[in-house]
Structures are given as structure tokens and as C-alpha cells.
Design a protein around this motif. Structure first.
Motif, PDB file in Angstrom:
ATOM      1  N   PRO A 166      -9.318   5.051  -1.187  1.00 45.58           N
ATOM      2  CA  PRO A 166      -8.995   6.335  -0.547  1.00 45.58           C
ATOM      3  C   PRO A 166     -10.017   6.745   0.516  1.00 45.58           C
ATOM      4  CG  PRO A 166      -8.718   6.483  -2.927  1.00 45.58           C
ATOM      5  CD  PRO A 166      -9.395   5.188  -2.663  1.00 45.58           C
ATOM      6  N   THR A 167     -11.304   6.501   0.244  1.00 54.03           N
ATOM      7  CA  THR A 167     -12.332   6.827   1.238  1.00 54.03           C
ATOM      8  C   THR A 167     -12.145   6.000   2.496  1.00 54.03           C
ATOM      9  OG1 THR A 167     -13.932   7.434  -0.471  1.00 54.03           O
ATOM     10  CG2 THR A 167     -14.814   6.840   1.687  1.00 54.03           C
ATOM     11  N   ARG A 172     -10.341   5.162   8.151  1.00 49.04           N
ATOM     12  CA  ARG A 172      -9.511   4.424   9.113  1.00 49.04           C
ATOM     13  C   ARG A 172      -8.512   5.322   9.826  1.00 49.04           C
ATOM     14  NH1 ARG A 172      -9.742   0.510   5.010  1.00 49.04           N
ATOM     15  NH2 ARG A 172      -7.688   1.103   4.210  1.00 49.04           N
ATOM     16  N   ALA A 173      -8.242   6.498   9.263  1.00 47.06           N
ATOM     17  CA  ALA A 173      -7.345   7.439   9.945  1.00 47.06           C
ATOM     18  C   ALA A 173      -8.018   8.049  11.172  1.00 47.06           C
ATOM     19  CB  ALA A 173      -6.908   8.535   8.974  1.00 47.06           C
ATOM     20  N   GLU A 325     -23.204   0.129  -0.466  1.00 47.37           N
ATOM     21  CA  GLU A 325     -22.594   1.370  -0.945  1.00 47.37           C
ATOM     22  C   GLU A 325     -21.082   1.413  -0.699  1.00 47.37           C
ATOM     23  OE1 GLU A 325     -24.872   5.067  -0.745  1.00 47.37           O
ATOM     24  OE2 GLU A 325     -23.105   6.010   0.135  1.00 47.37           O
ATOM     25  N   SER A 326     -20.608   0.673   0.303  1.00 52.09           N
ATOM     26  CA  SER A 326     -19.181   0.718   0.640  1.00 52.09           C
ATOM     27  C   SER A 326     -18.320  -0.153  -0.257  1.00 52.09           C
ATOM     28  CB  SER A 326     -18.979   0.279   2.089  1.00 52.09           C
ATOM     29  OG  SER A 326     -19.305  -1.098   2.241  1.00 52.09           O
ATOM     30  N   LEU A 387     -12.788  -3.566   5.469  1.00 53.46           N
ATOM     31  CA  LEU A 387     -12.207  -3.461   4.129  1.00 53.46           C
ATOM     32  C   LEU A 387     -10.693  -3.287   4.160  1.00 53.46           C
ATOM     33  CD1 LEU A 387     -15.041  -1.298   2.592  1.00 53.46           C
ATOM     34  CD2 LEU A 387     -14.319  -3.534   1.702  1.00 53.46           C
ATOM     35  N   GLY A 388     -10.148  -2.918   5.309  1.00 48.88           N
ATOM     36  CA  GLY A 388      -8.708  -2.750   5.434  1.00 48.88           C
ATOM     37  C   GLY A 388      -7.970  -3.984   5.922  1.00 48.88           C
ATOM     38  N   ILE A 389      -8.700  -5.029   6.291  1.00 51.47           N
ATOM     39  CA  ILE A 389      -8.077  -6.266   6.768  1.00 51.47           C
ATOM     40  C   ILE A 389      -7.751  -7.141   5.562  1.00 51.47           C
ATOM     41  CG2 ILE A 389      -8.421  -8.329   8.198  1.00 51.47           C
ATOM     42  CD1 ILE A 389     -10.405  -6.729   9.872  1.00 51.47           C
ATOM     43  N   PRO A 390      -6.605  -7.813   5.553  1.00 52.03           N
ATOM     44  CA  PRO A 390      -6.301  -8.717   4.431  1.00 52.03           C
ATOM     45  C   PRO A 390      -7.445  -9.690   4.182  1.00 52.03           C
ATOM     46  CG  PRO A 390      -4.378  -8.477   5.831  1.00 52.03           C
ATOM     47  CD  PRO A 390      -5.503  -7.768   6.536  1.00 52.03           C
ATOM     48  N   ARG A 391      -7.707  -9.940   2.897  1.00 49.84           N
ATOM     49  CA  ARG A 391      -8.858 -10.749   2.518  1.00 49.84           C
ATOM     50  C   ARG A 391      -8.441 -11.984   1.729  1.00 49.84           C
ATOM     51  NH1 ARG A 391     -11.128  -5.938  -1.313  1.00 49.84           N
ATOM     52  NH2 ARG A 391     -10.668  -4.863   0.639  1.00 49.84           N
ATOM     53  N   ALA A 392      -9.369 -12.896   1.530  1.00 52.07           N
ATOM     54  CA  ALA A 392      -9.131 -14.126   0.773  1.00 52.07           C
ATOM     55  C   ALA A 392      -9.703 -13.986  -0.633  1.00 52.07           C
ATOM     56  CB  ALA A 392      -9.777 -15.309   1.482  1.00 52.07           C
TER      57      ALA A 392
END
Length: 442
Positions: A166-167, A172-173, A325-326, A387-392
Motif C-alpha cells: 500500500p505504501t 507510485r501514484a 527499510e523499503s 518494487l512495482g515492476i514484475p519480479r523473478a
């Protein structure tokens, strides 16, 4: 936002950057894919972030040729190939790292002597203490107790936390690169009017560089590569590791000068771009907030980079602390227990290239439209994007690269320096100057 013809994560990011800085890159340029992924293996898509960031800086400068993904990886890992007279510098202090606490993990940063001293003071340790002493104290305390004790004395420590979707969605908004027009009319600085610009896109542009560490210096190093006259100003009372400046100081001049004296104001009066990398609250105290600069200097382009963003203007931070921290550190854990890291200081480097892209794009707009401009981003905002990009599920294997093909050699006052070569194609770095060795003049 326009939809790029090939909606890869990198293309989507480039499309966002194109929209936010108000430039008209072609869809084919946006969609161009690297011949192979940038070899920065991680679960998170550092490869896409790095490709898009460097590609953005090139497109903003009118460089249509796509960059070499291997060269990008080397530039992002420049500290690993840097040698000074044949020796590799010690990049990390023993007081920078992950520490197991009674109930989790803490990440500290003590690369600068004053931060290391404050960290030890916060843990009630003497200046003779070593890493084993730090580990013992932290192991007997909770994460929150440790972070509170260190930060109370001005040291740098953060809890290692899981990601918070959510953070990150909230971050990203907001724009990745916030671009604000703060004034109108024909506001080009007097020094720029009628100026005969040279062959490189930023020839003749005066850039006052008030940054340090990695992200800001990568940005201004890129501006210097594109032809800008970059003058880095450091306060006389703050030390800077020699290797760090040599790694990011290409093509710049470097001075030590108090920002409160008249000579600094004279330099500021003749600048066309100011890049800010210190804590926003500290800059505001000196009258150097973007808003204050915009009010006093019509026509100026002001770019501000911070660690944590506008929500935490008084908080000091570094790439490694933001990773911890992220949630990045736990995602990149090597074993499901110990925190891990990205394969490079990727938040720093990406922020530097993206900010350089925004500055270059806005300078083109200012040439057409006039006005005074403010640009902002932060390491935490870059982290949210990653963190919003698709990951492996697992990183790709490490690759062996041809180091000599992607490095450059310089003589700096009799010192042999080897650094990573530029990530932008078709350009060559000028040698860095020694930190603080130049005169306070344009």
C-alpha cells in the motif's frame, strides 16, 4: 499516459518519464529493447530500471543509439572496477551493514567519519570500538531500541522491514519525476541569452552542483558528459572520501566554499541549473530551498534529490538504508533469513540518470517556453517504482564481463585512475579534478 507499442516494464517506465518531463520521444525509441538484459542479477527487475534510466538520459540528450547493457551494468557497479594507482579502495566502513538484533535486523551506515562516531556514541561505545563490539550491543537490544539509540545521537540506522505494497502504491501514484513550472515569461538567465552553444547538447550550460555521495554526483557527471560546465561546491567542514569523488567527478571542477558567503551567491547568480542533494530541511535553513531559489533567480532550473522524499525533509538517508527499510533487503535475502542487497547501488544510479534526463529535457523546454523550473525525485520514490515492476523468483546467474572494454584510464595529478566508462554511447569522460582543488569561479 500514452501506451508504448511494446509494453515491457522498461518501455512503460520510459513512457512515464517522457510524459512527466514533457518531451516528445518517438514510440520506436521508447520500445527499443536491449540486445540482452542488463546483467545486474536480482529478484527485483534492476535490469529494466537501469536500462530505462540510462536510456532516458540518452534520449533527453538526443542520443538515438541505444546503450550497451554490459556498459550500463559496469557503470552501475563502478565502485567495483575503480582503482587508484592500481589499488581498489575500501568502499564500505566496518560500521556499515546489517546487524542481527534481539527481534530482527538493523541496517546502519557509517561510511563518513562523523556518522561512524555518532553511531558509536548512540550505542554507548568508545571510539576505539570495532564491528564486533557493535554486533554485541545490537544483538542484546531490539530493533526499535537500537534504531532509536543511534538516531538520537545523529547516527544512521533503520529497521529492516518487509515491503509495504500500500505504501509503494501510494508513492507510485505521485510522479516519479515531479516537474513544476514556477515562473513564466522570457526567464532565461542573462548569461544564456545569445549564447553560442557547441556541439554537445549542454555546451555552455552552467551547473552549480550541491550534491555528494552517489546519486547527485552521477546526475551532474552525466550533465558534464553532455557538455555542461559543472562546478561542484562542498562545505569546507565535511570530509569526502577521495575515491568517491574520483569515481563520480569526471568533467567537473570542485571547490570548497561556505554557502553563506558572498562569493557563493555570485556563483549562484550566474548559474542556469542548480542540483540539490542535501537534506531539504538543511537547504531551507540556508535559504536554498527550490522555492526560495526560484523566487530569487527567475529562469533557473532547480533539481532536488533527497533520500526519503518530501514527506521526510529532515531525514538523512543513503541507498543502502532505503533498500533496507523499503523491503528490498528482505526480498533479496540469500537464504530467507539474512537480508540481502541489490547487485549495485541501483537506486542511487537510477536516480542520477533520471534526474539528468529531466534536467536536460526541461532545459530544452525552457529554451522554447521560458520560465523557472523545479524538478524533484527521491531514492524512496525510485524504490517504489522498482518494487512495482514484475519480479523473478530467483536472480539470474552472475556473468563475466570484459572489464577493459568498459573502463577508462586517466592521469589525475600523477595518480593513475581507472573507472567505469560512460554508460551513454558515443561520449567519453574527461578526467576528474581532485576534490576541492579548483577556484570559485565560472
Amino acid at each position: 499516459m500514452r501506451q508504448p507499442p511494446i509494453c515491457s516494464p522498461a518501455a512503460a517506465l520510459l513512457d512515464r518519464v517522457r510524459t512527466e518531463i514533457g518531451v516528445d520521444w518517438g514510440d520506436d525509441d521508447i520500445a527499443a529493447s536491449p540486445p540482452h538484459p542488463v546483467p545486474l542479477p536480482a529478484r527485483l527487475s534492476v535490469s529494466d530500471l537501469a536500462w530505462a534510466s540510462v536510456r532516458a538520459a540518452g534520449l533527453a540528450a538526443g542520443i538515438a543509439t541505444p546503450p550497451d547493457p554490459d556498459r550500463i551494468a559496469m557503470a552501475y557497479r563502478s565502485d567495483r572496477v575503480l582503482t587508484v594507482d592500481g589499488a581498489s579502495p575500501d568502499v564500505w566502513s566496518p560500521f556499515s551493514g546489517f546487524w542481527r538484533s534481539r527481534d530482527g535486523w538493523v541496517r546502519t551506515h557509517g561510511n563518513y567519519p562523523h556518522h561512524a562516531a555518532r553511531l558509536l556514541a548512540g550505542l554507548d561505545l568508545s571510539t576505539e570500538s570495532d564491528a564486533a563490539d557493535v554486533a554485541a550491543v545490537i544483538a542484546g537490544s531490539t530493533t526499535s531500541e537500537t534504531v532509536a539509540a543511534i538516531t538520537a545521537t545523529g547516527g544512521l540506522a533503520v529497521p529492516v522491514r518487509p515491503e509495504s505494497p500500500p505504501t509503494d502504491a501510494r508513492l507510485r501514484a505521485a510522479p516519479l519525476l515531479e516537474v513544476i513550472r514556477a515562473g513564466g515569461g522570457d526567464a532565461a538567465p542573462p548569461a544564456a541569452r545569445g549564447q553560442d552553444h557547441g556541439s554537445r547538447p549542454l555546451d555552455g550550460i552552467r551547473v552549480l552542483d550541491l550534491t555528494r555521495v552517489i546519486a547527485g554526483p552521477v546526475c551532474t557527471r552525466t550533465l558534464a558528459l553532455l557538455g555542461a560546465d559543472v562546478l561542484r561546491v562542498d562545505p569546507p567542514h565535511l570530509a569526502e572520501p577521495d575515491w568517491q569523488h574520483l569515481d563520480t567527478g569526471h568533467g567537473k571542477r570542485s571547490i570548497l566554499l561556505d554557502a553563506r558567503i558572498g562569493r557563493f551567491q555570485e556563483l549562484l547568480d550566474r548559474a542556469e541549473v542548480v542540483v540539490l542533494g542535501y537534506r531539504p530541511s538543511s537547504l531551507a535553513t540556508l535559504g536554498l530551498s527550490p522555492e526560495a531559489l526560484a523566487a530569487r533567480h527567475p529562469g533557473l532550473v532547480i533539481a532536488q534529490l533527497s533520500a526519503w522524499g518530501a514527506d521526510e525533509p529532515g531525514r538523512t538517508g543513503f541507498d543502502s538504508l532505503v533498500q533496507a527499510e523499503s523491503g528490498i533487503a528482505l526480498i533479496e535475502s540469500p537464504d530467507g533469513d539474512r537480508p540481502g542487497t541489490l547487485p549495485a547501488q541501483a537506486l542511487d544510479h537510477s536516480a542520477g540518470y533520471l534526474l539528468a534526463a529531466a534536467i536536460t529535457g526541461v532545459l530544452r523546454r525552457r529554451r522554447r517556453e521560458g520560465g523557472t523550473w523545479i524538478i524533484r525525485t527521491s531514492l524512496r520514490r525510485i524504490a517504489a517504482e522498482l518494487l512495482g515492476i514484475p519480479r523473478a523468483s530467483e536472480p539470474e546467474p552472475e556473468q563475466t564481463m570484459d572489464l577493459p572494454a568498459h573502463t577508462a584510464s586517466f592521469d589525475v595529478d600523477g595518480t593513475t585512475l581507472i573507472t567505469a566508462a560512460p554508460a551513454l554511447p558515443g561520449l567519453a569522460f574527461a578526467a576528474p579534478h581532485r576534490w576541492g582543488s579548483d577556484q570559485p569561479e565560472w
